[in-house]
Design an enzyme around this catalytic site. Structure first.
Site, PDB file in Angstrom:
ATOM      1  N   LYS A  21      56.027  27.418  28.476  1.00 53.13           N
ATOM      2  CA  LYS A  21      56.875  26.574  29.327  1.00 53.13           C
ATOM      3  C   LYS A  21      56.058  25.267  29.949  1.00 53.13           C
ATOM      4  O   LYS A  21      56.709  24.162  30.023  1.00 53.13           O
ATOM      5  CB  LYS A  21      57.629  27.267  30.330  1.00 53.13           C
ATOM      6  CG  LYS A  21      58.778  26.368  31.137  1.00 53.13           C
ATOM      7  CD  LYS A  21      59.823  27.276  31.679  1.00 53.13           C
ATOM      8  CE  LYS A  21      59.417  28.229  32.958  1.00 53.13           C
ATOM      9  NZ  LYS A  21      59.521  27.459  34.109  1.00 53.13           N
ATOM     10  N   SER A  22      55.104  25.455  30.699  1.00 54.19           N
ATOM     11  CA  SER A  22      54.208  24.510  31.112  1.00 54.19           C
ATOM     12  C   SER A  22      53.968  23.355  30.043  1.00 54.19           C
ATOM     13  O   SER A  22      53.910  22.128  30.154  1.00 54.19           O
ATOM     14  CB  SER A  22      53.018  24.930  31.653  1.00 54.19           C
ATOM     15  OG  SER A  22      53.282  25.689  32.998  1.00 54.19           O
ATOM     16  N   ARG A  26      55.116  19.109  29.674  1.00 57.00           N
ATOM     17  CA  ARG A  26      54.201  18.240  29.541  1.00 57.00           C
ATOM     18  C   ARG A  26      54.212  17.624  28.164  1.00 57.00           C
ATOM     19  O   ARG A  26      54.028  16.260  28.057  1.00 57.00           O
ATOM     20  CB  ARG A  26      52.892  19.000  29.875  1.00 57.00           C
ATOM     21  CG  ARG A  26      52.909  19.146  31.342  1.00 57.00           C
ATOM     22  CD  ARG A  26      51.527  20.036  31.673  1.00 57.00           C
ATOM     23  NE  ARG A  26      51.498  20.319  32.961  1.00 57.00           N
ATOM     24  CZ  ARG A  26      52.103  20.962  33.801  1.00 57.00           C
ATOM     25  NH1 ARG A  26      53.102  21.785  33.262  1.00 57.00           N
ATOM     26  NH2 ARG A  26      52.022  21.322  35.028  1.00 57.00           N
ATOM     27  N   ASP A 320      53.067  33.182  38.745  1.00 56.87           N
ATOM     28  CA  ASP A 320      54.332  33.519  38.164  1.00 56.87           C
ATOM     29  C   ASP A 320      54.306  34.949  37.627  1.00 56.87           C
ATOM     30  O   ASP A 320      55.310  35.432  37.318  1.00 56.87           O
ATOM     31  CB  ASP A 320      54.628  32.541  36.885  1.00 56.87           C
ATOM     32  CG  ASP A 320      54.951  31.229  37.498  1.00 56.87           C
ATOM     33  OD1 ASP A 320      55.348  30.964  38.562  1.00 56.87           O
ATOM     34  OD2 ASP A 320      54.702  30.250  36.577  1.00 56.87           O
TER      35      ASP A 320
END
Length: 440
Positions: A21-22, A26, A320
């Site tokens: 996801k990160s 980006r 997380d």
């Protein structure tokens, strides 16, 4: 949509977790301000990342995404090419979208209003607005300058932003990335100091795109106004998402699963380090690089876990993953001690309190004192037989579904819809492995 998780006999097979996801966020953001066309392979197509894509389109970026092939084509508009959107930018449930895009917009001399769902609208944005204001950005919140929660507006300003020296008061990749994105259009050098390392995808990707960025231990220096070269991004599987089937396979007898190409960035893989210390039978096979990120195929077999003390300094590399670690600890033998978990209280929900309440209701013995949690593992499955309010939090929902897969009695979550934000086919993929998940 309610979903009930019932005790499962075993999990077998191969499962492909969604793209990181990160990195997906980006790749879209940096591709949008590159000079030319970038492509993304392995993109996470969950709601959070789609909110980022929609916001960038509203600001004039041509992005074509295939949900079927998990790919994207981004026609970058350059460092100064974004335009003021005609309507507010809806971030949904995505704190990453909100915080990174605020930094991006602050450096563009355009005006944009950011909104979000009920959960995101409670999350603190002052940690972003304070450093951006120090750079000369103008931000306002309908809740007032002291609260700084969504809806918020980033206003155009007469003068360009100023570069600055800034030490992160808390380890936060979102804050660090927001400042760096704002610094791309600054004259001079923006200097960020991170006393405790956190995920470094932004720095790695900026360097690959030709930004003038130097990283020396805790010191990050970015000299602005250097154009970014377009890239072909390849996104590895998300270690945060992979943690859920990993723990499920560990706690369900006779399980044996493989998760291909999972990201193993040392600033992201704390959950695997911790589970191995607990005695998990996890093998990291075929280590290699994909798109500049280390990955490995993860084989997981059912294991007898032991309680441990998790070093507080490891928290940024697995922040997380603590909810699913709480589940693993519930099946372990002995105490698992986790301290300094304040950051969990300002996530999509107060994850620390919500998890503690739900685990207690399911029959797990624990001690919660301030920001410290000790789970007293009894080397046997919790009782279960509980319905959990997931509080619009995808990780809470998936954690309790995993808990129910090995509990004595079923566990129901009241709303599985938020899982779409990060792991759209979680229920289908887990069911194919052998999990008993029943939507209602």
């Amino acid at each position: 949509m309610k979903v009930t998780s019932s005790p499962s006999p075993s999990l077998k097979g191969t499962m492909s977790p969604p793209g990181d996801k990160s990195i997906s966020h980006r790749s879209l953001i940096l591709g949008a301000i590159a000079d030319g066309e970038s492509t993304v392979t392995g993109l996470l197509t969950g709601e959070d990342v789609m909110n980022t894509a929609t916001a960038l389109r509203q600001m004039g970026v041509d992005i074509v995404i295939s949900l079927h092939t998990k790919t994207a084509k981004i026609h970058g508009v350059g460092l100064n090419g974004l335009r003021t959107p005609d309507a507010p930018l809806d971030m949904g449930n995505s704190g990453t979208s909100a915080r990174l895009l605020m930094g991006l917009v602050a450096g563009q001399n355009i005006t944009a209003t950011f909104t979000g769902d009920a959960s995101l609208s409670k999350r603190p944005m002052k940690r972003i607005s304070d450093p951006l204001s120090m750079m000369g950005a103008r931000l306002s919140s309908v809740a007032g300058d002291n609260a700084m929660t969504l809806p918020m507006t980033v206003h155009s300003q007469r003068a360009p932003l100023r570069s600055m020296d800034y030490t992160l008061p808390i380890p936060s990749a979102q804050v660090k990335s927001s400042i760096l994105l704002a610094g791309l259009n600054c004259e001079g050098t923006t200097h960020v100091v991170e006393p405790i390392p956190c995920r470094d995808h932004t720095e790695n990707m900026l360097a690959a795109m030709g930004a003038s960025i130097q990283v020396d231990g805790p010191d990050i220096r970015l000299t602005g106004q250097h154009p970014l070269k377009p890239q072909d991004f390849t996104v590895p599987a998300d270690p945060s998402s992979a943690a859920f089937p990993t723990v499920a396979a560990l706690i369900i007898k006779w399980s044996d699963i493989t998760l291909p190409a999972v990201g193993m960035n040392t600033r992201r893989n704390g959950i695997f380090t911790t589970l191995l210390e607990m005695g998990a039978n996890i093998e990291l096979l075929n280590p290699r690089d994909i798109g500049g990120e280390p990955v490995a195929d993860v084989r997981v077999q059912a294991s007898a876990l032991q309680g441990i003390t998790v070093p507080p300094e490891r928290a940024p590399s697995m922040i997380d993953e603590f909810p699913i670690l709480f589940v693993a600890a519930s099946y372990a033998d002995g105490d698992t001690v986790m301290r300094g978990l304040h950051e969990l209280t300002v996530k999509e929900s107060n994850r620390l309190q919500v998890m503690a309440d739900g685990l207690r209701a399911a029959g797990v013995s624990l001690t919660l004192e301030g920001d410290d949690l000790i789970i007293h593992g009894r080397n046997r499955p919790p009782y279960g037989d509980v319905e959990i309010d997931a509080h619009l939090d995808h990780r809470i929902a998936m954690s309790f579904l995993v808990l129910g897969m090995a509990a004595q009695r079923p566990v129901t979550i009241n709303d599985a819809t938020p899982i779409q934000t990060s792991f759209p086919d979680f229920i289908d993929q887990m069911t194919r492995l052998g999990a008993k998940l029943t939507p209602d």
